[in-house]
Design a protein around this motif. Structure first.
Motif, PDB file in Angstrom:
ATOM      1  N   HIS A 126      12.417  27.560 -34.631  1.00 53.24           N
ATOM      2  CA  HIS A 126      12.718  28.516 -35.695  1.00 53.24           C
ATOM      3  C   HIS A 126      12.983  27.835 -37.035  1.00 53.24           C
ATOM      4  CE1 HIS A 126      12.853  31.781 -32.813  1.00 53.24           C
ATOM      5  NE2 HIS A 126      13.773  31.170 -32.106  1.00 53.24           N
ATOM      6  N   VAL A 127      13.067  26.494 -37.047  1.00 48.77           N
ATOM      7  CA  VAL A 127      13.418  25.750 -38.266  1.00 48.77           C
ATOM      8  C   VAL A 127      12.153  25.166 -38.893  1.00 48.77           C
ATOM      9  CG1 VAL A 127      14.828  23.895 -39.228  1.00 48.77           C
ATOM     10  CG2 VAL A 127      15.649  25.174 -37.223  1.00 48.77           C
ATOM     11  N   SER A 150      14.687  20.514 -25.465  1.00 53.20           N
ATOM     12  CA  SER A 150      13.412  21.097 -25.080  1.00 53.20           C
ATOM     13  C   SER A 150      13.021  22.033 -26.211  1.00 53.20           C
ATOM     14  CB  SER A 150      13.552  21.872 -23.770  1.00 53.20           C
ATOM     15  OG  SER A 150      12.361  22.587 -23.488  1.00 53.20           O
ATOM     16  N   ASN A 151      11.749  22.129 -26.491  1.00 55.22           N
ATOM     17  CA  ASN A 151      11.336  23.005 -27.583  1.00 55.22           C
ATOM     18  C   ASN A 151       9.900  23.473 -27.374  1.00 55.22           C
ATOM     19  OD1 ASN A 151      12.214  24.190 -30.098  1.00 55.22           O
ATOM     20  ND2 ASN A 151      10.673  22.936 -31.096  1.00 55.22           N
ATOM     21  N   ALA A 176       8.181  28.508 -36.345  1.00 59.43           N
ATOM     22  CA  ALA A 176       7.651  27.474 -37.240  1.00 59.43           C
ATOM     23  C   ALA A 176       7.242  26.309 -36.345  1.00 59.43           C
ATOM     24  CB  ALA A 176       8.699  27.053 -38.263  1.00 59.43           C
ATOM     25  N   MET A 177       6.188  26.543 -35.574  1.00 62.78           N
ATOM     26  CA  MET A 177       5.788  25.577 -34.552  1.00 62.78           C
ATOM     27  C   MET A 177       5.130  24.356 -35.170  1.00 62.78           C
ATOM     28  SD  MET A 177       4.368  28.208 -31.633  1.00 62.78           S
ATOM     29  CE  MET A 177       4.665  27.299 -30.134  1.00 62.78           C
ATOM     30  N   ALA A 178       5.379  23.205 -34.548  1.00 60.67           N
ATOM     31  CA  ALA A 178       4.757  21.948 -34.959  1.00 60.67           C
ATOM     32  C   ALA A 178       4.410  21.181 -33.695  1.00 60.67           C
ATOM     33  CB  ALA A 178       5.702  21.145 -35.856  1.00 60.67           C
ATOM     34  N   SER A 179       3.635  20.118 -33.858  1.00 58.13           N
ATOM     35  CA  SER A 179       3.176  19.359 -32.705  1.00 58.13           C
ATOM     36  C   SER A 179       4.246  18.391 -32.210  1.00 58.13           C
ATOM     37  CB  SER A 179       1.929  18.563 -33.072  1.00 58.13           C
ATOM     38  OG  SER A 179       2.278  17.498 -33.966  1.00 58.13           O
ATOM     39  N   PRO A 180       4.150  17.946 -30.949  1.00 58.17           N
ATOM     40  CA  PRO A 180       5.056  16.906 -30.465  1.00 58.17           C
ATOM     41  C   PRO A 180       5.020  15.655 -31.345  1.00 58.17           C
ATOM     42  CG  PRO A 180       3.894  17.898 -28.616  1.00 58.17           C
ATOM     43  CD  PRO A 180       3.277  18.466 -29.866  1.00 58.17           C
ATOM     44  N   ALA A 181       3.835  15.300 -31.849  1.00 53.16           N
ATOM     45  CA  ALA A 181       3.721  14.124 -32.727  1.00 53.16           C
ATOM     46  C   ALA A 181       4.501  14.327 -34.015  1.00 53.16           C
ATOM     47  CB  ALA A 181       2.254  13.846 -33.032  1.00 53.16           C
TER      48      ALA A 181
END
Length: 263
Positions: A126-127, A150-151, A176-181
Motif C-alpha cells: 500500500h506504500v 511477506s508482501n 502500489a505493487m513493485a517487483s522483488p528486485a
C-alpha cells in the motif's frame, strides 16, 4: 514521507470477511503458519518488535504468544482495525505486552533505534515510495536488528498486464505493487545487509485456488450471513481475477529479510 490511502479500506465488513477466510485476527493469507515461515530461524524471545500494518491484531498477539516477544507494537494507518486489535489483546490478557498505534500516513511515529525487529505481513504494497519506507524501517531498528516480511508483489516493474490491471481494479484497494528486485534495491539503499528474497507464488497459487473453492462452496452460506451475499459475490470475482495473475506468475507474494549492520 510514507504515503498511502488515509480513508479506511478495511472496515468492519472487510475485517469479518477476511477473518472468516483466513482466521481470527488475520487479514492476509496463511494464518499463523505463514507468519512462522516468515520469521523461521529468527530468535524473537525477549525482543521488542514493530508490526507494520498490524490489521486486526492476530499477528501481533501471535508474536508474543508463540515466539515469546517481550513487547510487540502493532501499527496501522486505519482506526477500525486498531480498535479491533485492542479488543482482541484485552480479551487475551496481553495489554501489558502489546500496544496498538494508529497514525496518519507519513514517517513512522517511533524513535530511532526503538525495536529489535520489524515485521510486516502483506501491508507494504500500500506504500508507493519504497525508498522512503525502508529508510524509515532502517531508522527505527536497533543496530543488529532484523527486518522480516511477506508482501504481495508484481514480477516486473513495467506496465502491468491487462489481467493484472483487472485484478487490482477488482480489489479496489490502494495497491502500489513493485517487483522483488525493486524491494531488494530499496532495502540495500537504506543500508540493509544480508538481504534475501523468497518467492511464495507457488504456495499461494495453490492456496488461493482452495480459498476460491471454499468461497464458492462450503464457506459461502456462513460468510454471506455475516457480510451479505453481494459482498461475497464481489470477492469471488476478485479471487477469480487474482487466480489468473497468480497462475501467470505476474502476482508474486514474496518473503523479504534483511539485517541492520551493527557498525
Amino acid at each position: 514521507m510514507i504515503e498511502t490511502a488515509a480513508e479506511p479500506e478495511y472496515d468492519d465488513t472487510a475485517i469479518r470477511f477476511l477473518e472468516a477466510l483466513w482466521g481470527d485476527g488475520y487479514l492476509s493469507p496463511g494464518g499463523p503458519d505463514e507468519v512462522d515461515r516468515v520469521v523461521e530461524g529468527l530468535s524473537l524471545k525477549g525482543k521488542t518488535i514493530l508490526d507494520i500494518g498490524c490489521g486486526s491484531g492476530g499477528i501481533t498477539l501471535h508474536l508474543v504468544e508463540r515466539h515469546g516477544a517481550a513487547h510487540v507494537t502493532g501499527f496501522d494507518v486505519e482506526q477500525p482495525v486498531i480498535e479491533t486489535a485492542r479488543q482482541r489483546a484485552a480479551a487475551r490478557g496481553l495489554t501489558d505486552r502489546t500496544s496498538f498505534i494508529q497514525a496518519a500516513p507519513g514517517p513512522l511515529p517511533f524513535a530511532d533505534h526503538a525495536f529489535d525487529a520489524v515485521f510486516s505481513k502483506d501491508a507494504l504494497l500500500h506504500v508507493p515510495d519504497k525508498d522512503a519506507l525502508f529508510a524509515e524501517i532502517f531508522r527505527v531498528l536497533k543496530p543488529g536488528g532484523v527486518f522480516a516480511a511477506s508482501n504481495w508483489m508484481i514480477s516486473h516493474d513495467g506496465e502491468p498486464s491487462p489481467d493484472m490491471k483487472a485484478y487490482v481494479a477488482a480489489e479496489g484497494l490502494s495497491f502500489a505493487m513493485a517487483s522483488p528486485a525493486r524491494y531488494a534495491q530499496a532495502m540495500r539503499r537504506a543500508g540493509f545487509a544480508d538481504v534475501t528474497v523468497r518467492d511464495r507464488n507457488p504456495w499461494y497459487r495453490d492456496v488461493a485456488r482452495g480459498e476460491l473453492e471454499k468461497l464458492k462452496g462450503p464457506l459461502y452460506p456462513t460468510v454471506a450471513a455475516a457480510v451479505g451475499a453481494a459482498y461475497v459475490d464481489k470477492n469471488i470475482r476478485t479471487w477469480e481475477a487474482m487466480q489468473k495473475v497468480l497462475d501467470s506468475g505476474e502476482h508474486r507474494p514474496t518473503h523479504l529479510r534483511g539485517r541492520k549492520p551493527v557498525g
